[in-house]
Design an enzyme around this catalytic site. Structure first.
Site, PDB file in Angstrom:
ATOM      1  CG  ASP A  88      -2.047  -1.066   1.023  1.00  0.00           C
ATOM      2  OD1 ASP A  88      -2.608  -0.975   0.075  1.00  0.00           O
ATOM      3  OD2 ASP A  88      -1.882  -2.049   2.033  1.00  0.00           O
ATOM      4  CE  LYS A 107      10.338 -41.839 -44.997  1.00  0.00           C
ATOM      5  NZ  LYS A 107      10.542 -43.126 -44.106  1.00  0.00           N
ATOM      6  CD  GLU A 112      12.213 -45.439 -45.091  1.00  0.00           C
ATOM      7  OE1 GLU A 112      12.229 -45.484 -43.918  1.00  0.00           O
ATOM      8  OE2 GLU A 112      11.730 -46.065 -45.989  1.00  0.00           O
ATOM      9  CG  PHE A 167      16.878   4.854 -44.889  1.00  0.00           C
ATOM     10  CD1 PHE A 167      16.292   4.537 -46.252  1.00  0.00           C
ATOM     11  CD2 PHE A 167      18.217   4.731 -44.934  1.00  0.00           C
ATOM     12  CE1 PHE A 167      17.032   3.782 -47.543  1.00  0.00           C
ATOM     13  CE2 PHE A 167      18.934   4.281 -45.697  1.00  0.00           C
ATOM     14  CZ  PHE A 167      18.495   3.732 -47.128  1.00  0.00           C
TER      15      PHE A 167
END
Length: 868
Positions: A68, A263, A403, A631
Site C-alpha cells: 500500500d 529419412k 530409404e 530508413f
DNA sequence: GGTCTCG
DNA sequence: CGAGACCAACGCCCT
DNA sequence: AGGGCG
C-alpha cells in the site's frame, strides 16, 4: 514526533474547521469499511509530516500480498494498492490501484487485521519518509499525472504516478495508475536488483525521514530473482509433425524453400525435458518409452538444456551405418536398447521457449547450437540439414542405404499434424539393364517407343536374360534418334529374353542383340520382377552387358561418397526469435517474413563479405512492402547480437552507426522487418576516405530495358577509359548498379565531385540518354545516373539485399558478360535468388585487386577537386 | 518492431 | 497501460 | 525560406 508540529500543516481560524471537515469527508469511505471495535487500525487522526509531506509504504499480507503506497496530502494519506510493489527499474511499470484515503495515523500502523475484517492479514511498514511533489500535487492528482521525489529508506529519487484511461475502474472509484521510477541515480535494472525481494522487512523502528540516503545493499548480495518471463508453459504432451509422401521433389523454382534431411528408418521419438531436467521419451502415439530407453534417457540428461521438447527418430545402425529397421525391432525384442541411437532433428520447445512458430531453419539452428555446446553423448546425433538439389542427395542417400529424404520448408512452423511442409521422398531405385529390344514409336513419336529391359539371371545351370519391363520415358528427341541408330545396328530376328515377353508382337517389337546397357531409375520392383515407374537415364558404355544382374537395393558395398557437394546449412549463433514469420510482407508475391528471414539466413555467407567492416543503413518496413517504411542509420537503444554499434565519433552528433559482422545480426534485423540493407562507400576503419564509387542507373518512365543495358555498357566503357575497373550488379529494382573500387585517399567531396563529373560528362555526350539531375520531370525517357550516392553518409543497396518493392527483387552481382541476358534490374527475386547463391560473388572475384587511385582518372577527365 | 515519451 | 512519435539526408519540386 | 517529395 512532536505533537507541536500539528499546527504547521493547517492554517488558523475558520479555514481550519473547513479543512478538518474536508478531511473527515475524505475519510468517510475508509471508516465505513471498518469496524473499529474489532480492528486496531486507527479511525482518524495522526500527525502531518515535519517540514514536508510524509509517505509510507505498507506491506500487506492480505488474501494476496501487496504493497500500500500512501502519500500525505491535505490531511489524509492518498493511497494506492500496488500488487507487485515498487520497482527501481524505470522500464518496469507497476500497476497501482487507487483506493480510499487513509487517516494520517494509518502511516504508523503495523500489526494484524483480524479475520473477517476488511483487509484481514498482517501489515508492516515497509518504507517511510518524505515525498516532494514536482509542481502542484492536487492538480496532478486530478489530471492523472503526479511526479514527485521520495526520500525514504528504500525508495529514493524521482517517481511518477500516471493514471490509466480504463473506464471501468474509474466508475467504481478505483482508478488504475502506474507507479514508475524515473531515470536517475537511484534507478536500477530489475534483473540486477529486485528491491522487494532484497528488502522484505519493516522499517518502523528506523527514523521516519533519514537525512542521508540509506546505503543500498551491494547487488551481489541480492538474491537472484527467479523472474517469470514471457515464456510459454511447456505442454505435457506433443504430437509430432508428420511428413506427407511425395512422388517428386518440389519444382526447381521452389527449391530454395526446402531443406533436406536423411529419412531414418526407425521409430519417431519425442523427448520432453522438464524444468527440473527430468527426461521422458514418447513415441509418436504418445506412449512413454522412457523405461525401455534407459541408455538414451541418460544420454539426454547430459544435454545442457531444460524445459524443452525435442523431436527425432531412433534407429539401430546396420552394418553399413545406415539405419536398419529390422535391427531396431530386434533390439527391442531382445531388450538390447544400448545399440539404439537417436537422431534429433527439431526442437519445438527449447529452454522454455515455444519455438513452434519459428521458421524451421531457425529451430534447427538453435538445436544445432545446443548440441554443439557440449561434447555430444555418443547415442545422440544431430540430423544434418542439406540444401543441395534433392536428386543428387537422394542418390547419395540411396547409396548410403537410407530409404529416402525428408524435405522440409525452411520457413514453416512446427505443426502437430501431417503437413505439406514436410514431405517424404523415397529414393528411386536405379540400375543398369540390358536392352533386348524396342517397340515401334506411336503417333508423332520418332525413333522408337520403349526400350525392352532385361537382367541376367541363373535358372538352374542356365544363365538367361530375364525380361523385366520397358522404359518409355526419359528420352529427349536427340536421344531417341541416337539410340535408335544404335539399336538398328544390333537388330536381330531372335528374341533374347527367356521366356519371351508376351504381347510384344502386337506393339511392334524389334529384337536386338543384348549388348547395349541402359541406366534406368525406377520406383520399385514388382513381385513379378518388373520395374515400376521406370525412367531412362542414359546409355552406359562402361559396363559389359553380360555382367548386368538384378541388384539388391541398398547394399552397394563401395564406399559411398559423402552426399554430393551438399553444403550443410551453417549454424547461426544467437539466432533471434522470429515473430510473425507467416505474415505476408509482399502481397504481390505472397512472400512472408519467414521467407525473408530464411533468405538472409541462406545468403548470409555470400552477403557478409559485403557488409563486414562498413556502416550499414536499413530500410525497414514493419507493415510490409507498400506500407510505411523508414530508413535507419543509427541506433543506441537497441543492442542486437551480431549488430555492432560503431564509435559515435564516426558520425558526430548522432547515435552510433551500425555494422553487421555476423549472420545473427542479419537475422536480428530481418526480425525487425529490415528488408533492404545499404552500405556506405567507406569502411569503418577509415570513414573519411571512400574505397569505392557507386553509380545507380535509374531508368525514367518509358525507358526500354535495352537502353539501360546499353547505358551500363557506355558507363563501363567510360570508366575503363579513365583507367578504372567497374563491376556490375542488378539493383533488385528498376535499374543497375555499377560499383568502382578505388584506392583510399580522396575525401568524400572529391569522390562525389568526381562521380558527378563522370555523370555530367556522360549526360553531355549523350544528352538524349542520360540525365544528371534527378526529378521525374526532366527524366522521362532517359536514364538518371545517381552520383549522389557518393557523399558522406550516403548508401547504396548492398549486394544480395532484398528490395522493398512489389516482387521483392534481389540485388545480385553479375559479370559484364551476363548483362545481355539480364531481363531487368529485378532479374532475380526472393524466390529464385537462392539458386544464384551457388555462383555467389565470383563475378566480383577480381574486385579486391581492382581498386585504382582516382588521381589518374581525375586528370584524364579534367576534373579538379573543389572546382565545381 | 522496439523503444521512448507522454498522460 | 495505451497512443503516438521516432527511426536518413540530399536535392528536387512546389509554394 | 520553408515544407513535402522521392
Amino acid at each position: 514526533m512532536a505533537r507541536a508540529a500539528k499546527g504547521s500543516a493547517t492554517t488558523a481560524g475558520s479555514a481550519k474547521t473547513a479543512a478538518e471537515q474536508a478531511v473527515k469527508a475524505a475519510l468517510d469511505p475508509y471508516r465505513r469499511k471498518r469496524d473499529f471495535a474489532k480492528t486496531r487500525e486507527p479511525a482518524q487522526g495522526g500527525d502531518a509530516g515535519v517540514g514536508g509531506l510524509r509517505f509510507v509504504v505498507q506491506k500487506h499480507h492480505a488474501r494476496r500480498l501487496h504493497y500500500d503506497f500512501r502519500l500525505e496530502l491535505d490531511g489524509t494519506l492518498k493511497s494506492w494498492a500496488v500488487p507487485k510493489g515498487p520497482c527501481l527499474d524505470p522500464k518496469v511499470k507497476r500497476m497501482a490501484v487507487q483506493v480510499e484515503d487513509h487517516p494520517l495515523a494509518y502511516g504508523d500502523f503495523e500489526g494484524d487485521i483480524p479475520p473477517g475484517q476488511y483487509g484481514a492479514g498482517h501489515v508492516i511498514v515497509w518504507d517511510k519518509g518524505q515525498w516532494l511533489p514536482e509542481g502542484d500535487a492536487r492538480s496532478g492528482l486530478r489530471s492523472g499525472k503526479l511526479k514527485f521525489e521520495l526520500r525514504g529508506h528504500k525508495l529514493q529519487g524521482r517517481w511518477t504516478l500516471v493514471r490509466m484511461h480504463g473506464k471501468a475502474r474509474q466508475e467504481e472509484r478505483q482508478p488504475a495508475w502506474l507507479l514508475i521510477k524515473e531515470q536517475d541515480a537511484q534507478a536500477r535494472p530489475l534483473d540486477e536488483y529486485d528491491l522487494t525481494e532484497a528488502e522484505p522487512d519493516s522499517v518502523r523502528s528506523l527514523p521516519a525521514a533519514p537525512g542521508a540516503v540509506a546505503p543500498e545493499p551491494a547487488p551481489e548480495t541480492a538474491p537472484k530473482p527467479a523472474r517469470a518471463s514471457r515464456r510459454a508453459a511447456l505442454p505435457d504432451t506433443l504430437q509430432p509433425q508428420l511428413a506427407t509422401p511425395a512422388d517428386h521433389p518440389p519444382a526447381a523454382a521452389q527449391r530454395a524453400d526446402w531443406l533436406w534431411e536423411l529419412k531414418y528408418d526407425g521409430y519417431r521419438l519425442l523427448t520432453h525435458i522438464d524444468a527440473a531436467g527430468r527426461v521422458r521419451c514418447f513415441t509418436r502415439n504418445g506412449h512413454d518409452w522412457s523405461a525401455r530407453l534407459q541408455p538414451l534417457v541418460r544420454a539426454l540428461q547430459q544435454l545442457p538444456v531444460r524445459a524443452c521438447w525435442l523431436d527425432g527418430e531412433i534407429v539401430v545402425e546396420g552394418e553399413q551405418g545406415a539405419p536398419d529397421f529390422q535391427a531396431l525391432q530386434n533390439a527391442f525384442d531382445q531388450g538390447r536398447t544400448e545399440a539404439i541411437v537417436y537422431w534429433l532433428f527439431d526442437a519445438p520447445f527449447l529452454a522454455g521457449e515455444d519455438l513452434r512458430d519459428q521458421p524451421l531453419a531457425l529451430r534447427h539452428a538453435q538445436l544445432q547450437s545446443l548440441m554443439q555446446a557440449v561434447p555430444l553423448p555418443p547415442l545422440l546425433r544431430l540430423s544434418e540439414v542439406f540444401d543441395a538439389p534433392p536428386e543428387s542427395l537422394l542418390a547419395a542417400a540411396a547409396k548410403l542405404g537410407f530409404e529416402g529424404l525428408i524435405g522440409k520448408r525452411v520457413d514453416a512452423p512446427y505443426q502437430s499434424q501431417r503437413s505439406p511442409h514436410w514431405i517424404k521422398l523415397k529414393h528411386r531405385l536405379r540400375q543398369e539393364f540390358v536392352i533386348g529390344g524396342y517397340t515401334e514409336p506411336q503417333g508423332a513419336r520418332s525413333g522408337f517407343g520403349a526400350l525392352m529391359l532385361g537382367v541376367h539371371a541363373q535358372e538352374g545351370s542356365r544363365r538367361v536374360l530375364r525380361w523385366c519391363g520397358n522404359v518409355g520415358t526419359g528420352f529427349d528427341a536427340r536421344q531417341l534418334g541416337v539410340i535408335h541408330q544404335r539399336l538398328r545396328a544390333h537388330e536381330s530376328s531372335r528374341c533374347p529374353f527367356d521366356p519371351p515377353p508376351a504381347g510384344m508382337h502386337a506393339r511392334g517389337a524389334h529384337w536386338v542383340r543384348p549388348v547395349l546397357v541402359a541406366e534406368v531409375a525406377f520406383g520399385q520392383w514388382t513381385r513379378e520382377g518388373r520395374v515400376r515407374h521406370a525412367v531412362f537415364q542414359g546409355l552406359r558404355e562402361d559396363k559389359p552387358a553380360r555382367e548386368i544382374v538384378r541388384e539388391a537395393p541398398g547394399v552397394e558395398p563401395a564406399a559411398a561418397p559423402a552426399p554430393a557437394q551438399a553444403r550443410a546449412v551453417p549454424t547461426v549463433r544467437h539466432a533471434p526469435r522470429i515473430t510473425h514469420a507467416e505474415r505476408v510482407i509482399d502481397r504481390h508475391s505472397g512472400a512472408t517474413k519467414g521467407e525473408l528471414v530464411a533468405w538472409y539466413a541462406q545468403a548470409a555467407a555470400q552477403m557478409l563479405p559485403h557488409l563486414k567492416g562498413r556502416p550499414v543503413a536499413l530500410l525497414r518496413a514493419p507493415a510490409g512492402v507498400g506500407g510505411e517504411v523508414f530508413f535507419q542509420k543509427h541506433a543506441k537503444e537497441q543492442q542486437l547480437p551480431g549488430v555492432r554499434q560503431l564509435d559515435p565519433a564516426l558520425d558526430p552528433g548522432h547515435a552510433p552507426l551500425l555494422q553487421i559482422d555476423q549472420a545473427a545480426g542479419l537475422l536480428q534485423l530481418a526480425q525487425l522487418n529490415t528488408i533492404e540493407l545499404h552500405t556506405w562507400n567507406a569502411r569503418s576503419d577509415r570513414i573519411a576516405q571512400p574505397d569505392r564509387l557507386c553509380f545507380d542507373l535509374d531508368p525514367g518512365e518509358g525507358v526500354a530495358w535495352e537502353c539501360v543495358q546499353e547505358g551500363a555498357l557506355l558507363l563501363r566503357t567510360m570508366l575503363e577509359e579513365l583507367g578504372l575497373v567497374p563491376f556490375l550488379k542488378t539493383s533488385g529494382g528498376k535499374g543497375l548498379h555499377v560499383v568502382v573500387p578505388i584506392r583510399r585517399g580522396p575525401d568524400w567531396d572529391t569522390a562525389k565531385g568526381f562521380a558527378q563529373a563522370v555523370v555530367a560528362h556522360l549526360a553531355r555526350t549523350l544528352p538524349d540518354r542520360f540525365v544528371q539531375k534527378s526529378g521525374p520531370r526532366n527524366r522521362v525517357g532517359r536514364i538518371f545516373v545517381d552520383y549522389l550516392r557518393n557523399g558522406f553518409g550516403a548508401t547504396t543497396a548492398c549486394a544480395w539485399s532484398v528490395r522493398a518493392r512489389p516482387g521483392l527483387g534481389v540485388s545480385v552481382p553479375v559479370g559484364w558478360d551476363e548483362l545481355p541476358q539480364l531481363r531487368s534490374g529485378a532479374h532475380w527475386g526472393l524466390r529464385d535468388a537462392p539458386a544464384r547463391l551457388a555462383v555467389g560473388n565470383t563475378p566480383w572475384a577480381a574486385m579486391a585487386r581492382s581498386s585504382r587511385a582516382l588521381g589518374g582518372a581525375m586528370r584524364v577527365l579534367g576534373y579538379t577537386p573543389g572546382a565545381d
